[in-house]
Scaffold this active site. Structure first.
Site, PDB file in Angstrom:
ATOM      1  N   LYS A 116       0.641  -1.217   0.085  1.00  0.00           N
ATOM      2  CA  LYS A 116       0.034  -0.100   0.062  1.00  0.00           C
ATOM      3  C   LYS A 116       0.760   1.525   0.097  1.00  0.00           C
ATOM      4  O   LYS A 116       0.462   2.389  -0.500  1.00  0.00           O
ATOM      5  CB  LYS A 116      -0.918  -0.089   1.159  1.00  0.00           C
ATOM      6  N   GLU A 200      -3.489   6.739   7.882  1.00  0.00           N
ATOM      7  CA  GLU A 200      -4.295   7.591   6.917  1.00  0.00           C
ATOM      8  C   GLU A 200      -5.341   8.430   7.765  1.00  0.00           C
ATOM      9  O   GLU A 200      -5.737   7.926   8.840  1.00  0.00           O
ATOM     10  CB  GLU A 200      -5.259   6.545   6.088  1.00  0.00           C
ATOM     11  N   HIS A 235     -15.993  -4.417   6.426  1.00  0.00           N
ATOM     12  CA  HIS A 235     -15.095  -3.950   5.164  1.00  0.00           C
ATOM     13  C   HIS A 235     -15.195  -5.036   4.262  1.00  0.00           C
ATOM     14  O   HIS A 235     -14.319  -5.102   3.283  1.00  0.00           O
ATOM     15  CB  HIS A 235     -13.444  -3.907   5.929  1.00  0.00           C
ATOM     16  N   ARG A 297      -6.531  -7.542 -10.748  1.00  0.00           N
ATOM     17  CA  ARG A 297      -7.111  -8.684 -11.278  1.00  0.00           C
ATOM     18  C   ARG A 297      -8.614  -8.152 -11.630  1.00  0.00           C
ATOM     19  O   ARG A 297      -9.001  -7.302 -11.547  1.00  0.00           O
ATOM     20  CB  ARG A 297      -7.067  -9.684 -10.262  1.00  0.00           C
TER      21      ARG A 297
HETATM   22  P1  ADP Z   1      -8.100  -4.030   2.270  1.00  0.00           P
HETATM   23  O1  ADP Z   1      -6.774  -4.032   1.213  1.00  0.00           O
HETATM   24  O2  ADP Z   1      -7.499  -4.745   3.356  1.00  0.00           O
HETATM   25  O3  ADP Z   1      -9.247  -4.481   1.482  1.00  0.00           O
HETATM   26  P2  ADP Z   1      -8.650  -1.255   1.940  1.00  0.00           P
HETATM   27  O4  ADP Z   1      -7.498  -0.089   2.047  1.00  0.00           O
HETATM   28  O5  ADP Z   1      -8.859  -1.546   0.310  1.00  0.00           O
HETATM   29  O6  ADP Z   1      -8.060  -2.528   2.512  1.00  0.00           O
HETATM   30  O7  ADP Z   1      -9.717  -0.605   2.871  1.00  0.00           O
HETATM   31  C1  ADP Z   1     -10.867  -1.733   3.050  1.00  0.00           C
HETATM   32  C2  ADP Z   1     -12.057  -0.798   3.559  1.00  0.00           C
HETATM   33  O8  ADP Z   1     -11.821   0.120   4.575  1.00  0.00           O
HETATM   34  C3  ADP Z   1     -12.637   0.397   2.376  1.00  0.00           C
HETATM   35  O9  ADP Z   1     -13.671  -0.213   1.276  1.00  0.00           O
HETATM   36  C4  ADP Z   1     -13.332   1.295   3.194  1.00  0.00           C
HETATM   37  O10 ADP Z   1     -14.701   0.816   3.672  1.00  0.00           O
HETATM   38  C5  ADP Z   1     -12.236   1.249   4.762  1.00  0.00           C
HETATM   39  N1  ADP Z   1     -11.390   2.229   4.583  1.00  0.00           N
HETATM   40  C6  ADP Z   1     -10.151   2.070   4.048  1.00  0.00           C
HETATM   41  N2  ADP Z   1      -9.554   3.349   4.030  1.00  0.00           N
HETATM   42  C7  ADP Z   1     -10.141   4.006   4.734  1.00  0.00           C
HETATM   43  C8  ADP Z   1      -9.931   5.516   5.291  1.00  0.00           C
HETATM   44  N3  ADP Z   1      -8.864   6.344   5.100  1.00  0.00           N
HETATM   45  N4  ADP Z   1     -11.174   5.963   6.102  1.00  0.00           N
HETATM   46  C9  ADP Z   1     -12.045   5.295   6.174  1.00  0.00           C
HETATM   47  N5  ADP Z   1     -12.465   4.137   5.595  1.00  0.00           N
HETATM   48  C10 ADP Z   1     -11.470   3.425   5.303  1.00  0.00           C
END
Ligand code: ADP
Length: 633
Positions: A116, A200, A235, A297
């Site tokens: 990330k 973040e 999530h 993907r």
């Molecule tokens: P992963 O790779 O584990 O799926 P992501 O970074 O894609 O993690 O985040 C998964 C979910 O977490 C997102 O779809 C959202 O719902 C929540 N999320 C991620 N980043 C944030 C953020 N900065 N603020 C609020 N919610 C977040």
């Protein structure tokens, strides 16, 4: 064009890929584990190769076996589907090194987006907006907590190697930071073997908006518009749609252009998704949408994009992998209508969404909408893998019609005896926030129990089902409540007598977080009788099973040969006759206790007890022969 393809996956996505490959006259090779030896993807493929025991670690995740299977069968290419090895750059490289075609992006592109922090650095360089926060090398708790302070609470600590919603901690106050950091690092180390984190800004009212991108080996990259996947539980995506509600043209243009820049920054080839997070506290605005990550993907939810664009994304993948240019240019792509997808899982909402694997004795999905599935009736949902049963995808001119179609489909489908989340999906689609397109990722958690399906079928629906089966279920209304309970005979089910007078079948008033929007049309009751004589009734997505099999030996089937079978599993509490004894029609033979009720099994005609195969206290399974009466001469 490719002539043959091995699909390194299982379930619905393997079946989905086989369908397109077949239409393109490409020979398909499936791989399977022990648990999947007779799975639908194996039945559908032209050839299938066994690759190991049931656990994915010993089969679907063993790259060498999969490559060997491709070699053995002369497959030219490998499609990884999603999950499993799909984002494993080393596997992609091994496929290429083995002289096979990898249906996916270059291994370097996968690597660039795999972590990330590195991905975000690249995006910043490419001019793609990223969530404010800290991405640095310095991982000392002091530095991280200072950066959290500078970012401003609430913050999200994320494992740089994280995925699948794991390795994330929301922190609201500085005093909680140290503990949350330590626990996030522990989880990251054990799940991903890498304890580095990034910080973040935690976005309030977050919406998950993602853009489908596609690149070819000739340097072309297009986008296929956005999807909204904000309806999530812990999530994990629950319902996805395209386009995103409330998206105006200017905002769409901005984020889709950013997605194309992101893909170009990593020389992207094939299907990919750029995930963004939007602060939707004031609607969708281009300056409040940030890059979150790229999935290198095909996504689970790709069908909603296919529905609104008319593009077969798997076909594009296979063409691009064959070296062809993208079939369409950006200005040839447009949005047509609206599509919504619901993920139907074998899981029990009443038990915290615990997986509910097992054999699917009864399965009828509403094929008037698009159904993507990897199982058919009599197949099993295996405990070894993701318990998805199907993806149901509705497409229509407008969002509200697509939503109503999907609810209708859920309400017209049966799945038994597995527990499913269909009722939960129905309530999600019916809730007023979703109906209005006001969904953020916290909706399900805030709504809590309100979105859980009713534990009890309403009396009105039950009565309607009884009316429909009047011939079999004589004068239901005239039975006293105890007898109704007895006949309902549902596993764990109680009649909702209190609701009797208040629920109007045709009004079908909603419940939960708001009123029902749009779903007020009387659809009628979906009910069916199985060959075993059970009645399945589906209401608001939930399938209820009624056992109305005869509880006496007077059943039609018994009359011919006089064999008295156990109508359901239970315990024999009394044996009233002896072998060789003369019995008269209706005379009680044995008593079976099942589901806390006693069932007297009686002689179907005058005769002699020719066989007696039980004793008091015996536990018997359904269908077991207990007594056989022979006609007296
Ligand atoms: P992963 O790779 O584990 O799926 P992501 O970074 O894609 O993690 O985040 C998964 C979910 O977490 C997102 O779809 C959202 O719902 C929540 N999320 C991620 N980043 C944030 C953020 N900065 N603020 C609020 N919610 C977040």
């Amino acid at each position: 064009m490719l002539k043959s393809l091995l699909i390194a996956n299982r379930g619905e996505i393997a079946c989905r890929i086989i369908r397109t490959a077949r239409a393109m006259k490409i020979r398909t090779v499936a791989v399977y584990s022990d648990a999947d030896s007779n799975a639908l993807h194996v039945r559908q493929a032209d050839e299938a190769v066994h690759i190991g025991p049931s656990p994915a670690r010993e089969s679907y995740l063993v790259g060498d076996r999969i490559i060997a299977a491709a070699k053995e069968t002369g497959a030219e290419a490998i499609h990884p589907g999603y999950g499993f090895l799909s984002e494993n750059a080393d596997f992609a490289q091994a496929v290429i090194d083995a002289g096979l075609i990898w249906v996916g992006p270059r291994p370097d592109s996968i690597r660039a987006m795999g972590l990330k922090d590195a991905a975000k650095q690249r995006m910043i360089a490419a001019g793609v907006p990223v969530t404010p926060g800290y991405l640095g090398e310095d991982q000392s708790p002091e530095r991280l907590s200072r950066e959290a302070e500078a970012t401003g609470y609430p913050v999200l600590i994320k494992a740089v190697a994280g995925g699948g919603g794991k390795g994330m901690r929301r922190v609201d106050r500085a005093e909680d930071f140290a503990d949350a950091l330590a626990s996030c690092q522990r989880e990251a180390a054990s799940s991903f073997g890498d304890d580095r984190v990034l910080i973040e800004k935690y976005i309030l009212s977050p919406r998950h908006i993602e853009v489908q991108v596609f690149g070819d080996a000739h340097g072309n990259v297009v986008h296929l518009f956005e999807r909204d996947c904000s309806l999530q539980r812990r999530h994990q995506k629950v319902i996805e749609e395209a386009p995103a509600p409330g998206m105006d043209e200017a905002t769409r243009e901005a984020i889709c252009a950013a997605a194309v820049r992101a893909a170009k920054a990593v020389d992207y080839v094939g299907a990919g998704t750029i995930e963004f997070i939007a602060d939707a506290s004031d609607g969708l605005r281009a300056d409040r949408i940030w890059f979150m990550e790229m999935n290198t993907r095909l996504q689970v939810e790709h069908p909603v994009t296919e529905e609104i664009t008319g593009v077969d994304l798997v076909e594009w993948q296979l063409r691009v992998a064959s070296g062809e240019p993208l079939p369409k240019a950006q200005d040839e792509l447009a949005i047509n209508g609206w599509a919504i997808e619901a993920r139907l899982y074998a899981e029990d909402p009443a038990k915290g969404f615990l997986p509910s694997p097992g054999r699917i004795d009864h399965l009828a999905l509403d094929h008037r909408i698009r159904v993507e599935t990897g199982v058919e009736e009599a197949d099993a949902v295996s405990p070894f893998y993701d318990p998805m049963i199907a993806k149901l995808v509705a497409h229509a001119d407008t969002r509200d019609v697509a939503r109503t179609k999907l609810m209708h489909a859920l309400d017209q489908s049966y799945v038994a005896p597995l527990r499913t989340n269909a009722g939960f999906l129905f309530e999600c689609l019916d809730c007023s926030e979703f109906a209005l397109g006001q969904v953020d990722t916290g909706l399900i958690e805030r709504a809590g129990e309100a979105l859980l399906p009713a534990a009890e079928l309403s009396q009105a629906v039950l009565d309607a089902a009884a009316r429909r089966y009047r011939r079999d279920w004589l004068d239901w209304a005239g039975l006293d409540l105890n007898e109704q309970h007895r006949r309902a005979g549902l596993f764990g089910f109680r009649l909702n007598a209190a609701a009797k007078d208040t629920i109007d079948l045709h009004g079908r008033g909603g419940k939960g977080v708001g009123s029902t929007m749009g779903f007020d049309k009387p659809f009628g009751i979906a009910s069916t009788m199985t060959s075993e004589g059970e009645i399945l009734v589906t209401d608001r997505g939930v399938t209820y099973t009624f056992d109305q099999r005869p509880t006496t030996g007077g059943a039609a089937g018994a009359i011919g040969d006089g064999a008295i079978l156990a109508p359901m599993p239970g315990r024999i509490t009394a044996v009233e006759v002896a072998a060789g004894e003369r019995v008269a029609t209706g005379q009680k033979l044995v008593t079976l206790e099942a589901m806390k009720m006693e069932h007297g099994l009686t002689a179907p005609f005058d005769g002699i007890v020719a066989e007696l195969d039980v004793e008091p206290g015996a536990q018997v399974s359904e269908g077991r022969m207990l007594v056989r009466v022979e006609k007296a001469e």
